[in-house]
Every structure is written in structure tokens, then in C-alpha cells.
Design a protein around this motif. Structure first.
Motif, PDB file in Angstrom:
ATOM      1  N   LEU A 229       0.834  -1.203   0.000  1.00 58.58           N
ATOM      2  CA  LEU A 229       0.000   0.000   0.000  1.00 58.58           C
ATOM      3  C   LEU A 229       0.871   1.257   0.000  1.00 58.58           C
ATOM      4  CD1 LEU A 229      -2.754  -1.175   2.467  1.00 58.58           C
ATOM      5  CD2 LEU A 229      -3.127  -0.475   0.088  1.00 58.58           C
ATOM      6  N   ASP A 230       1.910   1.245   0.802  1.00 60.24           N
ATOM      7  CA  ASP A 230       2.836   2.369   0.834  1.00 60.24           C
ATOM      8  C   ASP A 230       3.471   2.559  -0.542  1.00 60.24           C
ATOM      9  OD1 ASP A 230       4.602   4.089   3.040  1.00 60.24           O
ATOM     10  OD2 ASP A 230       5.715   3.542   1.225  1.00 60.24           O
ATOM     11  N   LEU A 231       3.894   1.467  -1.152  1.00 60.17           N
ATOM     12  CA  LEU A 231       4.499   1.535  -2.477  1.00 60.17           C
ATOM     13  C   LEU A 231       3.501   2.098  -3.493  1.00 60.17           C
ATOM     14  CD1 LEU A 231       6.984   0.883  -4.214  1.00 60.17           C
ATOM     15  CD2 LEU A 231       6.029  -1.398  -4.541  1.00 60.17           C
ATOM     16  N   ALA A 232       2.278   1.622  -3.466  1.00 61.33           N
ATOM     17  CA  ALA A 232       1.259   2.110  -4.398  1.00 61.33           C
ATOM     18  C   ALA A 232       1.003   3.604  -4.194  1.00 61.33           C
ATOM     19  CB  ALA A 232      -0.037   1.327  -4.207  1.00 61.33           C
ATOM     20  N   MET A 233       1.071   4.041  -2.955  1.00 58.77           N
ATOM     21  CA  MET A 233       0.809   5.438  -2.631  1.00 58.77           C
ATOM     22  C   MET A 233       1.950   6.352  -3.077  1.00 58.77           C
ATOM     23  SD  MET A 233       0.002   7.003   1.147  1.00 58.77           S
ATOM     24  CE  MET A 233      -1.512   6.110   1.360  1.00 58.77           C
ATOM     25  N   HIS A 234       3.183   5.862  -3.012  1.00 50.33           N
ATOM     26  CA  HIS A 234       4.332   6.736  -3.237  1.00 50.33           C
ATOM     27  C   HIS A 234       5.098   6.493  -4.535  1.00 50.33           C
ATOM     28  CE1 HIS A 234       3.663   7.166   1.122  1.00 50.33           C
ATOM     29  NE2 HIS A 234       3.993   8.406   0.857  1.00 50.33           N
ATOM     30  N   ALA A 235       4.807   5.441  -5.262  1.00 51.38           N
ATOM     31  CA  ALA A 235       5.576   5.129  -6.472  1.00 51.38           C
ATOM     32  C   ALA A 235       4.920   5.678  -7.734  1.00 51.38           C
ATOM     33  CB  ALA A 235       5.773   3.621  -6.590  1.00 51.38           C
ATOM     34  N   GLN A 236       4.166   6.731  -7.611  1.00 50.46           N
ATOM     35  CA  GLN A 236       3.493   7.305  -8.774  1.00 50.46           C
ATOM     36  C   GLN A 236       4.487   7.849  -9.788  1.00 50.46           C
ATOM     37  OE1 GLN A 236       0.068   7.220  -8.927  1.00 50.46           O
ATOM     38  NE2 GLN A 236       0.070   6.162  -6.967  1.00 50.46           N
TER      39      GLN A 236
ATOM     40  N   LEU B 299       7.792 -10.751  -2.976  1.00 48.33           N
ATOM     41  CA  LEU B 299       6.854  -9.997  -3.819  1.00 48.33           C
ATOM     42  C   LEU B 299       7.388  -9.880  -5.251  1.00 48.33           C
ATOM     43  CD1 LEU B 299       5.971  -7.200  -1.233  1.00 48.33           C
ATOM     44  CD2 LEU B 299       4.433  -9.021  -2.017  1.00 48.33           C
ATOM     45  N   ARG B 300       8.711  -9.731  -5.379  1.00 49.77           N
ATOM     46  CA  ARG B 300       9.322  -9.667  -6.712  1.00 49.77           C
ATOM     47  C   ARG B 300       9.195 -11.004  -7.440  1.00 49.77           C
ATOM     48  NH1 ARG B 300      13.928 -11.147  -8.120  1.00 49.77           N
ATOM     49  NH2 ARG B 300      14.865 -11.106  -6.067  1.00 49.77           N
ATOM     50  N   ARG B 301       9.490 -12.098  -6.723  1.00 54.09           N
ATOM     51  CA  ARG B 301       9.374 -13.426  -7.337  1.00 54.09           C
ATOM     52  C   ARG B 301       7.932 -13.733  -7.740  1.00 54.09           C
ATOM     53  NH1 ARG B 301      13.331 -14.236  -3.554  1.00 54.09           N
ATOM     54  NH2 ARG B 301      11.947 -15.076  -1.948  1.00 54.09           N
ATOM     55  N   ALA B 302       6.976 -13.162  -7.036  1.00 55.72           N
ATOM     56  CA  ALA B 302       5.562 -13.370  -7.365  1.00 55.72           C
ATOM     57  C   ALA B 302       5.099 -12.458  -8.504  1.00 55.72           C
ATOM     58  CB  ALA B 302       4.689 -13.143  -6.131  1.00 55.72           C
ATOM     59  N   GLY B 303       5.970 -11.575  -8.965  1.00 59.71           N
ATOM     60  CA  GLY B 303       5.631 -10.697 -10.081  1.00 59.71           C
ATOM     61  C   GLY B 303       4.777  -9.501  -9.701  1.00 59.71           C
ATOM     62  N   LEU B 304       4.770  -9.129  -8.418  1.00 66.55           N
ATOM     63  CA  LEU B 304       3.957  -7.995  -7.983  1.00 66.55           C
ATOM     64  C   LEU B 304       4.722  -6.679  -7.993  1.00 66.55           C
ATOM     65  CD1 LEU B 304       2.024  -9.675  -5.028  1.00 66.55           C
ATOM     66  CD2 LEU B 304       1.253  -9.306  -7.380  1.00 66.55           C
ATOM     67  N   VAL B 305       6.038  -6.756  -7.834  1.00 70.31           N
ATOM     68  CA  VAL B 305       6.882  -5.559  -7.854  1.00 70.31           C
ATOM     69  C   VAL B 305       8.090  -5.828  -8.732  1.00 70.31           C
ATOM     70  CG1 VAL B 305       6.184  -4.818  -5.532  1.00 70.31           C
ATOM     71  CG2 VAL B 305       8.249  -6.211  -5.817  1.00 70.31           C
ATOM     72  N   GLU B 306       8.746  -4.753  -9.125  1.00 68.56           N
ATOM     73  CA  GLU B 306      10.027  -4.911  -9.800  1.00 68.56           C
ATOM     74  C   GLU B 306      10.993  -3.893  -9.228  1.00 68.56           C
ATOM     75  OE1 GLU B 306      10.139  -3.908 -14.074  1.00 68.56           O
ATOM     76  OE2 GLU B 306       8.043  -3.349 -13.807  1.00 68.56           O
ATOM     77  N   SER B 307      12.256  -4.266  -9.236  1.00 65.04           N
ATOM     78  CA  SER B 307      13.268  -3.374  -8.673  1.00 65.04           C
ATOM     79  C   SER B 307      13.833  -2.486  -9.771  1.00 65.04           C
ATOM     80  CB  SER B 307      14.377  -4.176  -8.000  1.00 65.04           C
ATOM     81  OG  SER B 307      15.019  -5.008  -8.930  1.00 65.04           O
ATOM     82  N   VAL B 308      14.184  -1.286  -9.372  1.00 66.50           N
ATOM     83  CA  VAL B 308      14.797  -0.309 -10.259  1.00 66.50           C
ATOM     84  C   VAL B 308      16.173  -0.024  -9.681  1.00 66.50           C
ATOM     85  CG1 VAL B 308      14.640   2.041 -11.170  1.00 66.50           C
ATOM     86  CG2 VAL B 308      12.552   0.691 -10.827  1.00 66.50           C
ATOM     87  N   ARG B 309      17.192  -0.249 -10.465  1.00 62.67           N
ATOM     88  CA  ARG B 309      18.572  -0.059  -9.986  1.00 62.67           C
ATOM     89  C   ARG B 309      19.051   1.358 -10.257  1.00 62.67           C
ATOM     90  NH1 ARG B 309      20.629  -4.905  -8.500  1.00 62.67           N
ATOM     91  NH2 ARG B 309      19.714  -6.744  -9.427  1.00 62.67           N
ATOM     92  N   GLY B 310      20.126   1.699  -9.580  1.00 63.66           N
ATOM     93  CA  GLY B 310      20.778   2.979  -9.825  1.00 63.66           C
ATOM     94  C   GLY B 310      20.308   4.075  -8.898  1.00 63.66           C
ATOM     95  N   PRO B 311      20.799   5.297  -9.151  1.00 63.75           N
ATOM     96  CA  PRO B 311      20.387   6.441  -8.328  1.00 63.75           C
ATOM     97  C   PRO B 311      18.874   6.625  -8.418  1.00 63.75           C
ATOM     98  CG  PRO B 311      22.190   7.036  -9.793  1.00 63.75           C
ATOM     99  CD  PRO B 311      21.731   5.671 -10.197  1.00 63.75           C
ATOM    100  N   GLY B 312      18.265   6.842  -7.302  1.00 60.32           N
ATOM    101  CA  GLY B 312      16.809   6.970  -7.284  1.00 60.32           C
ATOM    102  C   GLY B 312      16.122   5.638  -7.439  1.00 60.32           C
ATOM    103  N   GLY B 313      16.869   4.560  -7.259  1.00 56.87           N
ATOM    104  CA  GLY B 313      16.304   3.223  -7.410  1.00 56.87           C
ATOM    105  C   GLY B 313      15.443   2.827  -6.231  1.00 56.87           C
ATOM    106  N   GLY B 314      14.855   1.685  -6.374  1.00 57.90           N
ATOM    107  CA  GLY B 314      13.962   1.172  -5.345  1.00 57.90           C
ATOM    108  C   GLY B 314      13.010   0.173  -5.983  1.00 57.90           C
ATOM    109  N   TYR B 315      11.763   0.283  -5.641  1.00 61.00           N
ATOM    110  CA  TYR B 315      10.756  -0.631  -6.181  1.00 61.00           C
ATOM    111  C   TYR B 315       9.573   0.137  -6.745  1.00 61.00           C
ATOM    112  CZ  TYR B 315      13.062  -4.664  -4.165  1.00 61.00           C
ATOM    113  OH  TYR B 315      13.961  -5.658  -3.873  1.00 61.00           O
TER     114      TYR B 315
END
Length: 149
Positions: free
Chosen positions: A15-22, A49-65
Motif C-alpha cells: 500500500l505504501d508503495l502504491a501510494m508513493h511510487a506514482q 513480492l518480486r518473485r511473485a511478479g507484484l513488484v520490480e526493482s529499479v537499480r541505480g540512483p533513485g532506485g527502489g521498487y
């Protein structure tokens, strides 16, 4: 039958990710600080969550999920299942061998409860919970899971 901390934290983090990853990826540090969930615990959960295909990681500066699908496409049951949390009211884990290899007197009752809970959680998306949270005047930092409908 009980939803464990693993399932609760997975839902809260999503929920936090959905709220802030716009607009950009969200770091686990940020989720950890806002939701008061340990970083190491979040790392474990996000691996699942990544293995289940619900999120993906973003590498590098400003990275995260980021969410892999829209918040309207991810339901609560998917998140709980990805966290490897099971909500099962039966004693036998659904095997119907509760009483000396046969179903007990209440097996069907508990099995139907499992189906009802699963259907309910499948009917609620991240979007539904966020909309309810915003409607109730909830802030953007800490999300409290309460009754949705």
C-alpha cells in the motif's frame, strides 16, 4: 486462523508503495521509516513480492521498487499469498483427513470459510484500500488496515 505479521506487513508495504511510487521508484528505507517495519524484514518480503511478479526493482540512483501492475490490478489475496502467508481455518490444511484420515464434522464449514475469506480478499485491490484510506482523511505516511467494506 490468523493473518500473521508477514501478511500484514506485506500488505502495508505494498500500500505504501502504491501510494508513493506514482512518479519514481520507492526505496525500502523510505517504506521502513514511514511504516515502522524493519529494513531487513522488508528486504525479505520484497524478494518474495518480486518473485511473485507484484513488484520490480529499479537499480541505480533513485532506485527502489515500483508496482509491476497498476494498483487496480493487484488484490490483497495475491499479496498475502506472495508473502507465503496462508489463511486456513481447517485443522488439516484442506487435506480432508482431519479425523483419522476422514473429514471431521466441521470440515466443510471451515473449508467454506476459507473460500469466503479468499473471495473477499480477491475482491479488494490496492486501489480500493487506498481510496478508502483517502476518503477517511488518512495521511500519506502511516497506513492502518481496517475494515474495507
Amino acid at each position: 486462523m490468523r493473518l500473521t505479521t508477514k501478511g500484514r506487513f506485506a500488505v502495508t508495504a505494498m500500500l505504501d508503495l502504491a501510494m508513493h511510487a506514482q512518479e519514481c521508484a520507492v526505496s525500502l528505507n523510505a517504506i521502513s521509516e514511514r511504516q515502522h517495519i524493519s529494513l531487513s524484514y522488508l528486504e525479505q518480503l520484497f524478494g518474495k513480492l518480486r518473485r511473485a511478479g507484484l513488484v520490480e526493482s529499479v537499480r541505480g540512483p533513485g532506485g527502489g521498487y515500483v508496482l509491476r501492475q497498476s494498483a487496480a490490478e493487484i488484490n490483497i489475496a495475491q499479496i498475502i499469498a506472495a508473502a507465503e502467508d496462508t489463511l486456513d481455518a481447517t485443522q488439516c490444511g484442506g487435506a480432508a483427513n482431519c479425523q483419522d484420515g476422514s473429514p471431521c464434522l466441521t470440515h466443510d464449514l471451515w473449508e467454506n470459510l476459507n473460500k469466503t475469506i479468499d473471495n473477499y480478499l480477491r475482491s479488494i485491490t490496492l486501489n480500493c484500500v487506498l481510496a478508502k484510506h483517502r476518503q477517511s482523511g488518512g495521511g500519506t505516511h502511516t497506513i492502518t488496515l481496517t475494515h474495507i467494506h
